[in-house]
Design an enzyme around this catalytic site. Structure first.
Site, PDB file in Angstrom:
ATOM      1  N   ALA A 154       0.870  -1.171   0.000  1.00  0.00           N
ATOM      2  CA  ALA A 154       0.000   0.000   0.000  1.00  0.00           C
ATOM      3  C   ALA A 154       0.907   1.221   0.000  1.00  0.00           C
ATOM      4  CB  ALA A 154      -0.868  -0.001   1.243  1.00  0.00           C
ATOM      5  N   GLY A 190       0.566  -5.139   0.537  1.00  0.00           N
ATOM      6  CA  GLY A 190      -0.564  -5.202  -0.400  1.00  0.00           C
ATOM      7  C   GLY A 190      -0.206  -5.896  -1.704  1.00  0.00           C
TER       8      GLY A 190
HETATM    9  N1  COA Z   1       4.585   3.158  -0.476  1.00  0.00           N
HETATM   10  C1  COA Z   1       5.030   4.338  -0.956  1.00  0.00           C
HETATM   11  N2  COA Z   1       6.207   4.493  -1.554  1.00  0.00           N
HETATM   12  C2  COA Z   1       6.980   3.412  -1.677  1.00  0.00           C
HETATM   13  C3  COA Z   1       6.610   2.149  -1.180  1.00  0.00           C
HETATM   14  C4  COA Z   1       5.351   2.052  -0.574  1.00  0.00           C
HETATM   15  N3  COA Z   1       4.882   0.883  -0.115  1.00  0.00           N
HETATM   16  N4  COA Z   1       7.611   1.283  -1.424  1.00  0.00           N
HETATM   17  C5  COA Z   1       8.575   1.968  -2.047  1.00  0.00           C
HETATM   18  N5  COA Z   1       8.201   3.263  -2.189  1.00  0.00           N
HETATM   19  C6  COA Z   1       8.956   4.355  -2.810  1.00  0.00           C
HETATM   20  C7  COA Z   1      10.113   4.806  -1.932  1.00  0.00           C
HETATM   21  O1  COA Z   1       9.644   5.716  -0.964  1.00  0.00           O
HETATM   22  C8  COA Z   1      11.001   5.451  -2.976  1.00  0.00           C
HETATM   23  O2  COA Z   1      10.468   6.718  -3.318  1.00  0.00           O
HETATM   24  P1  COA Z   1      11.456   8.013  -3.457  1.00  0.00           P
HETATM   25  O3  COA Z   1      12.358   7.647  -4.592  1.00  0.00           O
HETATM   26  O4  COA Z   1      10.511   9.123  -3.774  1.00  0.00           O
HETATM   27  O5  COA Z   1      12.174   8.123  -2.158  1.00  0.00           O
HETATM   28  C9  COA Z   1      10.816   4.572  -4.192  1.00  0.00           C
HETATM   29  O6  COA Z   1       9.581   3.897  -3.994  1.00  0.00           O
HETATM   30  C10 COA Z   1      11.900   3.517  -4.334  1.00  0.00           C
HETATM   31  O7  COA Z   1      11.960   2.755  -3.130  1.00  0.00           O
HETATM   32  P2  COA Z   1      13.289   2.553  -2.268  1.00  0.00           P
HETATM   33  O8  COA Z   1      12.889   2.269  -0.851  1.00  0.00           O
HETATM   34  O9  COA Z   1      14.219   3.690  -2.473  1.00  0.00           O
HETATM   35  O10 COA Z   1      13.896   1.246  -2.950  1.00  0.00           O
HETATM   36  P3  COA Z   1      14.860   0.175  -2.281  1.00  0.00           P
HETATM   37  O11 COA Z   1      15.353  -0.669  -3.388  1.00  0.00           O
HETATM   38  O12 COA Z   1      15.869   0.822  -1.420  1.00  0.00           O
HETATM   39  O13 COA Z   1      13.908  -0.711  -1.331  1.00  0.00           O
HETATM   40  C11 COA Z   1      11.912  -1.941  -0.751  1.00  0.00           C
HETATM   41  C12 COA Z   1      12.874  -1.482  -1.891  1.00  0.00           C
HETATM   42  C13 COA Z   1      10.720  -2.618  -1.416  1.00  0.00           C
HETATM   43  C14 COA Z   1      12.633  -2.919   0.162  1.00  0.00           C
HETATM   44  C15 COA Z   1      11.460  -0.704   0.070  1.00  0.00           C
HETATM   45  O14 COA Z   1      10.987   0.288  -0.838  1.00  0.00           O
HETATM   46  C16 COA Z   1      10.362  -0.991   1.050  1.00  0.00           C
HETATM   47  O15 COA Z   1      10.620  -1.548   2.095  1.00  0.00           O
HETATM   48  N6  COA Z   1       9.111  -0.553   0.739  1.00  0.00           N
HETATM   49  C17 COA Z   1       7.996  -0.672   1.637  1.00  0.00           C
HETATM   50  C18 COA Z   1       7.482  -2.083   1.741  1.00  0.00           C
HETATM   51  C19 COA Z   1       6.361  -2.170   2.734  1.00  0.00           C
HETATM   52  O16 COA Z   1       6.541  -1.958   3.917  1.00  0.00           O
HETATM   53  N7  COA Z   1       5.161  -2.484   2.234  1.00  0.00           N
HETATM   54  C20 COA Z   1       3.984  -2.606   3.055  1.00  0.00           C
HETATM   55  C21 COA Z   1       3.271  -1.318   3.112  1.00  0.00           C
HETATM   56  S1  COA Z   1       1.824  -1.401   4.142  1.00  0.00           S
END
Ligand code: COA
Length: 260
Positions: A66, A111
């Site tokens: 999400a 999600g």
């Molecule tokens: N919601 C909103 N934005 C998200 C997102 C999410 N669930 N997951 C990733 N993004 C965004 C990041 O904020 C980043 O945006 P920015 O460039 O404007 O800062 C962009 O996507 C790239 O993500 P980033 O975290 O820089 O990539 P990464 O390779 O370092 O890490 C993940 C990848 C998937 C491990 C990490 O993004 C993550 O942990 N995301 C959240 C996962 C999560 O908790 N999901 C459940 C949500 S309820």
């Protein structure tokens, strides 16, 4: 409706939805859910579309969950509303009446993992990663994760992954029955299309009844499930396709199903 967050195409009776918010790793916000709802209703009503593939844009994520930016300020009431919006859209996938396969290449977290579980089959690339990391945010899954994960992999493993937020590799996901197949990224789309085409050679009414009977049966008691199975078995017997399928077998030829 023009979609800002989705790509949508159809070819040979198969529709492909691509979640297309690459800069946010395809995170699901309200606008994306509303677009998904719209396109799914169209697919459901379009008799020329007989199967659906759902995938994510880019080579990094299927869907990273999400949209955390959008959920950070949710109140109790808005939280319930946001959860129900996602649950409704995912139920629509599960009850589409046509086979749906998730094609996962990259992260399927929160999600994203829940979206894959609402699909009927899941094919993943070998570099994919699954998980329900909501607990890291002080949250719980809100789009069916607490319900579909234990139904798919059992209560014990589901609780482990829900409580620890551990990431699940594609290989591990295959071993525990979370995904059906693991293939190299470049073969994912073709494998999904090939399997859907295989399913589309079967009796369409029977395919629909199998999807419905398994789904409804898993949500009730064994007795209720068996009763639904008997009803659908009878309804399948009354179709022209069943007469054609059995006749074709006896005449040693391929059946020509009409969906009637
Ligand atoms: N919601 C909103 N934005 C998200 C997102 C999410 N669930 N997951 C990733 N993004 C965004 C990041 O904020 C980043 O945006 P920015 O460039 O404007 O800062 C962009 O996507 C790239 O993500 P980033 O975290 O820089 O990539 P990464 O390779 O370092 O890490 C993940 C990848 C998937 C491990 C990490 O993004 C993550 O942990 N995301 C959240 C996962 C999560 O908790 N999901 C459940 C949500 S309820």
């Amino acid at each position: 409706m023009a979609y800002q967050n989705l790509l949508f195409e159809t070819e040979d009776s198969i529709a492909v939805i691509t979640i297309n918010r690459q800069e946010k790793l395809n995170a699901l916000n309200t606008a994306t859910f509303l677009e998904l709802n719209d396109v799914l209703l169209k697919i459901q009503q379009d008799g020329s579309i007989r199967g659906l593939l759902i995938t994510g844009s880019g080579d990094k994520a299927f869907v990273a969950g999400a949209d955390i930016e959008e959920i950070q300020d949710l109140s109790l009431e808005k939280g319930v509303e946001f959860s129900k919006l996602g649950q409704g859209v995912f139920s629509l996938i599960e009850n589409l009446g046509k086979p749906v396969i998730a094609l996962i290449d990259g992260y399927a977290l929160g999600g994203g993992c829940e979206l894959t579980m609402a699909c009927h089959l899941r094919f993943a690339s070998d570099r994919s990663k699954f998980g329900q990391p909501e607990v890291n945010l002080g949250l719980i899954p809100g789009y069916g994760g607490t319900q579909r994960l234990p139904r798919l992999i059992g209560r014990s493993l589901a609780l482990e992954y829900l409580l620890t937020a551990d990431i699940i590799s594609a290989q591990r996901a295959y071993e525990i029955g979370l995904v059906n197949k693991v293939v190299p990224s470049e073969e994912l789309l073709d494998t999904g299309k090939k399997t859907l085409k295989q399913i589309l050679t079967k009796g369409p009414v029977a395919v629909k009844y199998i999807l419905e009977t398994v789904h409804r049966g898993l949500n009730g008691t064994l007795e209720e499930g068996l009763s639904i199975e008997a009803d659908h078995f009878g309804m399948a017997c009354a179709t022209e396709d069943m007469k054609e399928g059995t006749r074709a077998f006896l005449e040693k030829r391929k059946p020509e199903f009409k969906g009637l």
